[in-house]
Scaffold this motif. Structure first.
Motif, PDB file in Angstrom:
ATOM      1  N   ARG A   1      64.992  50.168  59.385  1.00  0.00           N
ATOM      2  CA  ARG A   1      63.847  50.488  58.308  1.00  0.00           C
ATOM      3  C   ARG A   1      64.574  51.213  57.040  1.00  0.00           C
ATOM      4  O   ARG A   1      63.887  50.733  55.986  1.00  0.00           O
ATOM      5  CB  ARG A   1      63.128  51.718  59.195  1.00  0.00           C
ATOM      6  CG  ARG A   1      62.094  51.294  60.263  1.00  0.00           C
ATOM      7  CD  ARG A   1      61.536  52.430  60.713  1.00  0.00           C
ATOM      8  NE  ARG A   1      60.415  51.727  61.945  1.00  0.00           N
ATOM      9  CZ  ARG A   1      60.180  52.847  62.660  1.00  0.00           C
ATOM     10  NH1 ARG A   1      60.967  53.851  63.197  1.00  0.00           N
ATOM     11  NH2 ARG A   1      59.589  52.056  63.905  1.00  0.00           N
TER      12      ARG A   1
ATOM     13  N   ILE B   1      61.942  49.519  55.288  1.00  0.00           N
ATOM     14  CA  ILE B   1      60.519  49.147  55.945  1.00  0.00           C
ATOM     15  C   ILE B   1      59.673  50.516  56.252  1.00  0.00           C
ATOM     16  O   ILE B   1      60.327  51.520  56.718  1.00  0.00           O
ATOM     17  CB  ILE B   1      60.835  48.509  57.377  1.00  0.00           C
ATOM     18  CG1 ILE B   1      61.561  47.110  56.865  1.00  0.00           C
ATOM     19  CG2 ILE B   1      59.379  48.167  57.842  1.00  0.00           C
ATOM     20  CD1 ILE B   1      62.019  46.482  58.095  1.00  0.00           C
ATOM     21  N   VAL B   2      58.393  50.618  55.786  1.00  0.00           N
ATOM     22  CA  VAL B   2      57.901  51.771  56.273  1.00  0.00           C
ATOM     23  C   VAL B   2      56.983  51.794  57.647  1.00  0.00           C
ATOM     24  O   VAL B   2      56.501  50.642  58.052  1.00  0.00           O
ATOM     25  CB  VAL B   2      56.595  51.916  55.216  1.00  0.00           C
ATOM     26  CG1 VAL B   2      55.692  53.247  55.370  1.00  0.00           C
ATOM     27  CG2 VAL B   2      57.068  52.231  53.827  1.00  0.00           C
ATOM     28  N   ASN B   3      57.518  52.661  58.321  1.00  0.00           N
ATOM     29  CA  ASN B   3      57.013  52.573  59.868  1.00  0.00           C
ATOM     30  C   ASN B   3      55.611  53.306  59.904  1.00  0.00           C
ATOM     31  O   ASN B   3      55.236  54.386  59.540  1.00  0.00           O
ATOM     32  CB  ASN B   3      57.743  53.852  60.624  1.00  0.00           C
ATOM     33  CG  ASN B   3      57.429  53.938  62.077  1.00  0.00           C
ATOM     34  OD1 ASN B   3      56.547  53.126  62.454  1.00  0.00           O
ATOM     35  ND2 ASN B   3      57.694  55.039  62.680  1.00  0.00           N
ATOM     36  N   ASP B   4      54.394  52.226  59.856  1.00  0.00           N
ATOM     37  CA  ASP B   4      52.973  52.576  59.948  1.00  0.00           C
ATOM     38  C   ASP B   4      52.738  52.843  61.405  1.00  0.00           C
ATOM     39  O   ASP B   4      51.272  52.747  61.642  1.00  0.00           O
ATOM     40  CB  ASP B   4      52.434  51.561  59.203  1.00  0.00           C
ATOM     41  CG  ASP B   4      52.537  50.127  59.514  1.00  0.00           C
ATOM     42  OD1 ASP B   4      53.313  50.035  60.464  1.00  0.00           O
ATOM     43  OD2 ASP B   4      52.136  49.368  58.832  1.00  0.00           O
ATOM     44  N   PHE B   5      53.403  52.950  62.408  1.00  0.00           N
ATOM     45  CA  PHE B   5      52.869  53.393  63.701  1.00  0.00           C
ATOM     46  C   PHE B   5      52.910  54.817  63.861  1.00  0.00           C
ATOM     47  O   PHE B   5      53.480  55.559  63.460  1.00  0.00           O
ATOM     48  CB  PHE B   5      53.721  52.729  64.664  1.00  0.00           C
ATOM     49  CG  PHE B   5      53.884  51.508  65.106  1.00  0.00           C
ATOM     50  CD1 PHE B   5      52.815  50.662  65.297  1.00  0.00           C
ATOM     51  CD2 PHE B   5      55.196  50.501  64.781  1.00  0.00           C
ATOM     52  CE1 PHE B   5      53.074  49.239  65.614  1.00  0.00           C
ATOM     53  CE2 PHE B   5      55.241  49.340  64.811  1.00  0.00           C
ATOM     54  CZ  PHE B   5      54.050  48.751  65.344  1.00  0.00           C
TER      55      PHE B   5
END
Lengths: 528, 159
Positions: free
Chosen positions: B128, B133-137
């Motif tokens: 990430r 990478i944006v963690n959208d969880f």
């Protein structure tokens, strides 16, 4: 800024296809978009040993739960693809079948998974069923369902382990019209016609790999115009291939007590030939002699060969001879040869005398000999003849000796010819067998310009160093001969752990004193 | 000389989205499958415009196709390694899209392989951060997915 996520899906899938299965699966946790990308990734790999570890079987509850989790995971993933009507490019199933109960539970699952894959137009199907008894003829086997025969898009089919192909493949039409690669290992054929039925339906097949299969004893291949490569091992007694397109053929006999016939004389475009444990007769050579004009790579291992051989290989580039018996003399005319290797685990009289006619100056020969004395006194004269016959400037040899006879009368005078070998790596497997006379005889028969040995081979280093320092009874005063120890140029030690891999020059005296016990690395003695 | 002249008269003109015109030899052009099929469709004298490719990416692709014709295998490997090393992550991404569009088969093998090497055996957190990478969880969503594929997280490097 995100440098990767919004690449087009096919490219992301392509990247994922180059990852090990764990890493490819792991990407789904990165973000929602990666989760979606992963959910359509058409290469499905299910490896049971990733879920159920070897140690788990000692805890029965744990074992059953983990197995169930695994089945559930495969079920879910495949159903998801089925429901969303996604294509499945590859299905790889690696399962363990270790006992009866497991087998009876898992076998219906496999049918279901394969059917889902077929409906997803699977192109690569790889099914490996490991069982502890999969080398036995009568182990419990998974019967490939006949529905597989209708997998029209199948390009590659690999079956390995406790698997059988039943008689139903005789009555069912097999629609493997796109199949290019067929790998079958340990598979049992209920009827030998099944195999031939299978082959004749694969009009586009390029590679056939048949390894230790049961239920067939002969292979006849004809009319497959795209066939490029055939590998056969196991108990197959008769092989006949008629395919002009064939480029590579490999055969390895499974059992020593069975004799085989191989007829490939019509494959006139053959480039690679590898025969292991095959009885090469004069008649066979005569029948196949015309093939040798196209062969580029030749590998013969443990073959029984005619006493004398005379070969003309105009295109040969690489040759490998390993432990072939009965071959006495061979003349090889191969102008393009650049790589040659001999691997012999021998008593000296087995070593063939091979001469190369017209060989190029590029030719590099590597020789690996493991000399075992046993009941024979090793014949250093034969070894010398072997190296003399090769007549090549680029020979490197790796010689290890074991169980050699103590014979103090071995001493040979060193004659004054130029070095026969570029490099000799010497290894006495038993320290107490190192003796001045053996070393002298060996160096007389090989005469290298560089000798290396393991630093842990202390006695050998000691013998070399002491001789180099003090000399011995000299032979070279009177006649036109010279002892090997007069030519030493320098001694080097390469030892990764102690000196950071730097080469350090020693003279013999300091080498003997400085050598710590138990040390990895090599000592190199260079001669002029 | 004569051969060279005929080659230059045969050369194919490519117009990138930022308006730069490249002249390439047919051997180079034919290694881009998309262009190969465009040449077949039009007559060769016309300038082929590439609405999805900019000058930098096209020049990189041409640089690769010209450079990889080195004589020895090891020289090609060295060139490829250097070629990939010179690219920033941002350039890598743009170039991958261009390569995918133009269908340059060799780069379509080489570039994903390089990216795969960057991903292989790395932790989720590292990836990430590395790729932005944006963690959208939500934490609970992530925990659930991690549980689903717990087998994939056995023995991954933490950095």
């Amino acid at each position: 800024m995100d440098f990767i996520s919004n690449l087009p899906e096919p490219i992301l899938h392509h990247i994922m296809s180059m990852l090990p299965d764990k890493d490819a699966a792991g990407t789904c946790v990165l973000s929602k978009s990666w989760y979606l990308t992963h959910s359509t990734f058409p290469i499905l790999v299910f490896n049971e040993s990733r879920f159920v570890k070897f140690n788990d079987k000692y805890n029965k509850n744990n074992f059953t739960t983990k197995r169930k989790q695994f089945y559930h995971y495969v079920d879910n993933t495949l159903l998801q693809f089925h429901i969303e009507d996604l294509s499945i490019q590859q299905l790889k199933l690696w399962l363990n079948l270790n006992d009866w109960i497991i087998k009876s539970r898992i076998l219906p699952h496999i049918d279901f998974w394969i059917e889902l894959a077929r409906q997803g137009n699977v192109q690569v199907l790889d099914l490996t069923l490991h069982g502890i008894d999969n080398l036995q003829l009568n182990c419990i086997r998974y019967c490939i369902p006949s529905i597989v025969a209708q997998a029209k898009f199948l390009v590659k089919l690999s079956l390995d382990g406790c698997i059988s192909l039943g008689e139903k493949f005789l009555s069912h039409p097999i629609e493997f019209s796109s199949l290019k690669v067929l790998n079958l290992a340990h598979v049992y054929f209920e009827d030998k016609r099944v195999f031939h039925n299978l082959l004749t339906s694969c009009r586009c097949i390029e590679n056939i790999n048949l390894s230790s299969c049961f239920g067939i004893d002969s292979v006849y291949i004809q009319g497959l115009s795209k066939l490029k490569e055939v590998k056969i091992s196991g108990v197959i007694t008769e092989i006949e291939i008629d395919a002009l397109s064939l480029q590579s053929f490999q055969f390895s006999r499974g059992r020593a007590d069975i004799s085989n016939t191989i007829k490939i004389d019509k494959c006139t475009n053959l480039k690679e030939l590898s025969l292991i444990c095959f009885n090469i007769t004069h008649q066979w050579v005569l029948q196949h002699y015309h093939l040798f004009t196209s062969i580029q790579t030749l590998e013969l291992q443990y073959c029984c060969m005619p006493q004398r051989m005379n070969f003309y290989f105009p295109k040969l580039k690489v040759i490998k001879l390993q432990n072939c018996v009965r071959l006495g003399n061979a003349y090889i005319d191969a102008a393009r040869l650049y790589q040659c290797s001999f691997i012999y685990c021998i008593v000296s009289n087995m070593l063939p005398i091979v001469s190369f006619v017209n060989c190029s100056t590029q030719l590099e020969i590597s020789v690996k000999l493991s000399i075992q004395g046993d009941h024979f006194t090793f014949d250093y004269c034969k070894l010398k003849k072997f190296f003399l016959a090769l007549q090549c400037r680029n020979i490197s040899a790796n010689i290890s000796l074991w169980n050699i006879q103590k014979d103090e009368n071995l001493l040979h005078n060193s004659s004054n010819h130029p070095p026969l070998l570029k490099h000799l790596h010497l290894d006495f497997l038993l320290e107490n067998e190192v003796s001045f006379s053996h070393v002298t005889s060996l160096l007389w028969s090989c005469h290298p310009s560089i000798i290396t040995c393991r630093l842990s081979n202390r006695k050998l280093i000691k013998v070399l160093c002491e001789t180099l320092m003090n000399g011995k009874e000299c032979f070279c005063s009177s006649r036109d001969i010279k002892c090997w120890w007069h030519d030493l140029k320098d001694v080097k030690i390469t030892c990764p752990s102690l000196f950071d891999g730097n080469e350090i020059c020693f003279d013999c005296k300091t080498l003997l004193e400085a050598l710590p016990p138990f040390i990895r690395g090599d000592a190199t003695f260079t001669f002029e | 000389m004569a051969e060279k002249a005929s080659e230059s008269s045969n050369s194919i003109s490519l117009n990138t989205v930022d308006g730069k015109i490249f002249k390439v030899s047919p051997t180079i052009a034919n290694q881009m499958q998309t262009i190969q099929s465009l040449i077949k469709a039009y007559d060769s004298s016309r300038v082929i415009s590439l609405p999805h490719v900019n000058a930098f990416h096209l020049s990189k692709i041409i640089e690769y196709l010209e450079g990889k014709s080195a004589t020895t295998v090891s020289a090609v490997k060295e060139f490829e390694a250097q070629f990939m090393k010179d690219l920033s992550l941002k350039q890598l991404k743009g170039l991958l899209i261009a390569v995918g569009y133009l269908k340059v088969n060799e780069l379509l093998e080489l570039m994903p392989k390089t990216v795969a090497k960057l991903i292989e055996n790395k932790s989720v957190e590292f990836l990430r951060k590395f790729f932005g990478i944006v963690n959208d969880f939500t934490p609970s969503e992530e925990a659930k997915i991690r549980e689903e594929i717990a087998w994939a997280f056995d023995g991954v490097d933490e950095d």
